[in-house]
Design an enzyme around this catalytic site. Structure first.
Site, PDB file in Angstrom:
ATOM      1  CG  HIS A 193      32.615  62.277  38.818  1.00 33.68           C
ATOM      2  ND1 HIS A 193      32.571  61.019  39.481  1.00 33.68           N
ATOM      3  CD2 HIS A 193      31.833  63.001  39.545  1.00 33.68           C
ATOM      4  CE1 HIS A 193      31.700  61.142  40.407  1.00 33.68           C
ATOM      5  NE2 HIS A 193      31.188  62.451  40.425  1.00 33.68           N
ATOM      6  NE  ARG A 241      37.467  19.517  35.043  1.00 32.95           N
ATOM      7  CZ  ARG A 241      36.069  19.563  35.361  1.00 32.95           C
ATOM      8  NH1 ARG A 241      35.372  19.896  34.415  1.00 32.95           N
ATOM      9  NH2 ARG A 241      35.468  18.799  36.363  1.00 32.95           N
ATOM     10  CD  GLU A 251      34.379  35.819  40.274  1.00 33.00           C
ATOM     11  OE1 GLU A 251      34.131  34.405  40.304  1.00 33.00           O
ATOM     12  OE2 GLU A 251      33.379  36.605  40.489  1.00 33.00           O
TER      13      GLU A 251
END
Length: 616
Positions: A69, A463, A356
């Site tokens: 900003h 999977r 993550e």
């Protein structure tokens, strides 16, 4: 010797220009810019090494405004460095201008978009890791943070990873101006506590008066001479520094000054100082990894192979073909099978542990340096980093993400591990590519195609093992699909992806037993979807059933509906997971969700009965 007077004047110019920019635009964050002006003046004049005439030179330092900003300050720096002129500076926040409200790569040498707080530093970690381990060049990464964003967890993920990897080419400057948007920050001006926390993470931490240009200069020099650990400066500053009407006062965040002309006069008037920013050392060439070459793996039709294993094997092979491919994983590499890449190419693999947000940010940083980054984890866990993925698209980043263990078909682990919203989430990302291969040969070809694909590419893997139906020599591509079975007089079309392809094929056989001919389409590319194949099927059968191991909102079914939106008449039924699943075997869970072969066949028969089709 550095000219302290010039730097003080340059700092005042950056303040004046920040006030001017916001006043012209009628919006912006001048007070947040004014607090950091002296910090950036000293950086620009003597420490930053960046050739603004050649902003993409790999030898350049990198400057990231994590507090995006404060863009008036950033653009004021670009003007002082000669990267933009006064005419362009006056277009701040205007339609069509490169000088957007928060910086983006539209204006070089900006590496990434910032503005969602807590992201610039994690990206800086990725660039610094690339400099040390991939490019192997002496460039430095400088990151300007605000003290409010120190409340973001992603900042501390970055602190942890930077210290773990001993990134001494990374320097963070925290502008501790005490005031956030609505209230004082948690620590206010307690810079010593900030420093203690950073030291506990293994950083070299320095406390400095953020308006003393000589002290700032000494702190930067100390950072440049510190080895084996990153450096952070906690600089005590005043928001709105230099203008009594706003200095260190609450309620002034994100607003132009009420009387900009008076403020400019108080700051000493407009200046036109130019900075000759130091050029980088270009003696060394960026490192290039030698490769042995090879081919992508293939499998014979009829084999049973998990697509997650095919991803790992294909990625390792791609790493042998291309030296620019790098891989990251969130400590599940033995499940995603990115461990195969790590074993084959350890110098180009980085473990991001269970972080993550930092993993995505690091991948964004690496691709900013031209590396072809693949990042993998369980598909469900990408949701934790979704804002980083969203911002990566704004950064025009090229990322390749692989999410494994998707849907109820993972079995007994339960719903916390079952990504059921990932297709919708990634389809919503601007310019994204969303892929869900059903077998190993599809997976390998799509992994390779992702390497040169612009934007955010997402590959969903499974999977469990699925049957290889795609021939090794059959072309698989983004935007394509496979028609598994069809005839000239099919009654219904079954559209599936991933694990539901096998179920749709079995359903077609059940329907054939009662005289209903079903066309089966393996829609491995969900965005972009193969609209022509779908339109042809809709025109010939007028009845479509979609089936996916995903919530009904935003996934395969909606992609098909969008493709067929202008086509009439056609009836589309969506089969998807509609109730919260629990634990069980894959077979039990597919049946309970109503997306197994029996449910597909029943839905097709019901649809045809409603259309009064004379079959079955």
């Amino acid at each position: 010797m550095a000219d302290s007077k010039f730097r003080r004047e340059l700092g005042q110019q950056l303040r004046v220009d920040s006030v001017r920019a916001a006043a012209t635009a009628g919006s912006g964050h001048p007070t947040s810019s004014m607090s950091a002006a002296d910090l950036m003046a000293v950086l620009l004049d003597g420490h930053l090494r960046l050739d603004y005439e050649h902003p993409h030179d790999p030898h350049n330092d990198h400057l990231i405004f994590s507090k995006g900003h404060a863009s008036p300050l950033y653009y004021s720096m670009l003007k002082a460095a000669g990267a933009i002129d006064e005419a362009e500076f006056a277009t701040y926040r205007q339609f069509g201008s490169r000088l957007e409200g928060h910086p983006t790569p539209r204006i070089p040498p900006t590496d990434v978009a910032t503005g969602s707080l807590g992201q610039g530093l994690p990206v800086g970690v990725g660039i610094a890791w690339a400099g040390r381990n991939l490019d192997r060049l002496p460039y430095r990464v400088w990151v300007l943070c605000g003290d409010s964003e120190m409340a973001e967890g992603s900042i501390w993920e970055a602190f942890e990873h930077a210290a773990h990897y001993r990134l001494d080419n990374l320097t963070v400057i925290v502008d501790v101006n005490r005031l956030g948007q609505t209230t004082e920050t948690m620590l206010g001006w307690d810079v010593e506590t900030y420093a203690e926390r950073a030291r506990a993470f293994g950083w070299h931490a320095v406390v400095v008066d953020g308006h003393d240009v000589d002290a700032i200069d000494a702190a930067y020099a100390a950072a440049e001479s510190t080895a084996d650990r990153p450096t952070v400066l906690f600089a005590k500053t005043k928001k709105g520094k230099g203008v009594k009407a706003v200095e260190d006062l609450p309620g002034k965040h994100g607003k132009p000054l009420d009387d900009p002309e008076a403020a400019i006069a108080e700051l000493g008037g407009q200046r036109d100082l130019a900075v000759q920013v130091a050029k980088p050392d270009v003696a060394d060439e960026a490192h290039v990894f030698a490769v042995d070459g090879g081919e992508l793996p293939t499998w014979e039709v009829g084999e049973n192979v998990a697509t997650r294993l095919a991803y790992g094997q294909a990625l390792a092979a791609l790493g042998s073909i291309r030296g620019d491919v790098v891989a990251l994983d969130g400590e599940v590499s033995n499940s995603t099978h990115s461990e195969l890449f790590a074993q084959a190419h350890p110098e180009r693999y980085v473990e991001m542990y269970i972080a993550e947000q930092q993993m995505i940010a690091a991948a964004v940083g690496m691709q900013a340096r031209g590396w072809v980054a693949y990042a993998s984890t369980f598909a469900a866990f990408f949701s934790r980093a979704y804002d980083f993925i969203r911002m990566a698209a704004i950064s025009r980043a090229d990322l390749r993400l692989s999410g494994s263990h998707a849907g109820v078909s993972i079995g007994p682990d339960g719903p916390s591990q079952m990504a059921l919203e990932d297709l919708a989430a990634f389809r919503a990302v601007h310019g994204s590519t969303v892929l869900h291969p059903s077998d190993a040969n599809q997976t390998a070809q799509l992994v390779a195609e992702m390497a040169d694909r612009p934007g955010i590419s997402y590959l969903r893997t499974l999977r469990g093992k699925t049957q290889v139906r795609t021939r090794p020599d059959e072309k698989v591509f983004v935007g394509g699909s496979r028609v598994l079975r069809s005839s000239e007089d099919d009654h219904v079309t079954l559209v599936a992806c991933g694990v539901t392809v096998d179920e749709a094929y079995k359903a077609a056989e059940l329907l054939a037993a009662v005289g209903i001919r079903a066309r089966v389409i393996d829609c491995y590319s969900i965005k972009p979807v193969d609209a022509m194949t779908l339109l042809t099927a809709a025109a010939e059968t007028h009845s479509v059933v979609t089936v996916e191991d995903h919530w009904p909102e935003g996934g395969l079914g909606d992609a098909v509906l969008e493709a067929l939106a202008a086509f009439s008449p056609v009836t589309v039924r969506k089969l998807a997971v509609r109730e919260m699943p629990g634990s069980g075997t894959p077979e039990e869970l597919l049946e309970a969700a109503g997306i197994d072969a029996k449910a597909i066949a029943a839905e097709a028969r019901e649809l045809l009965a409603e259309r009064h089709a004379p079959v079955g």
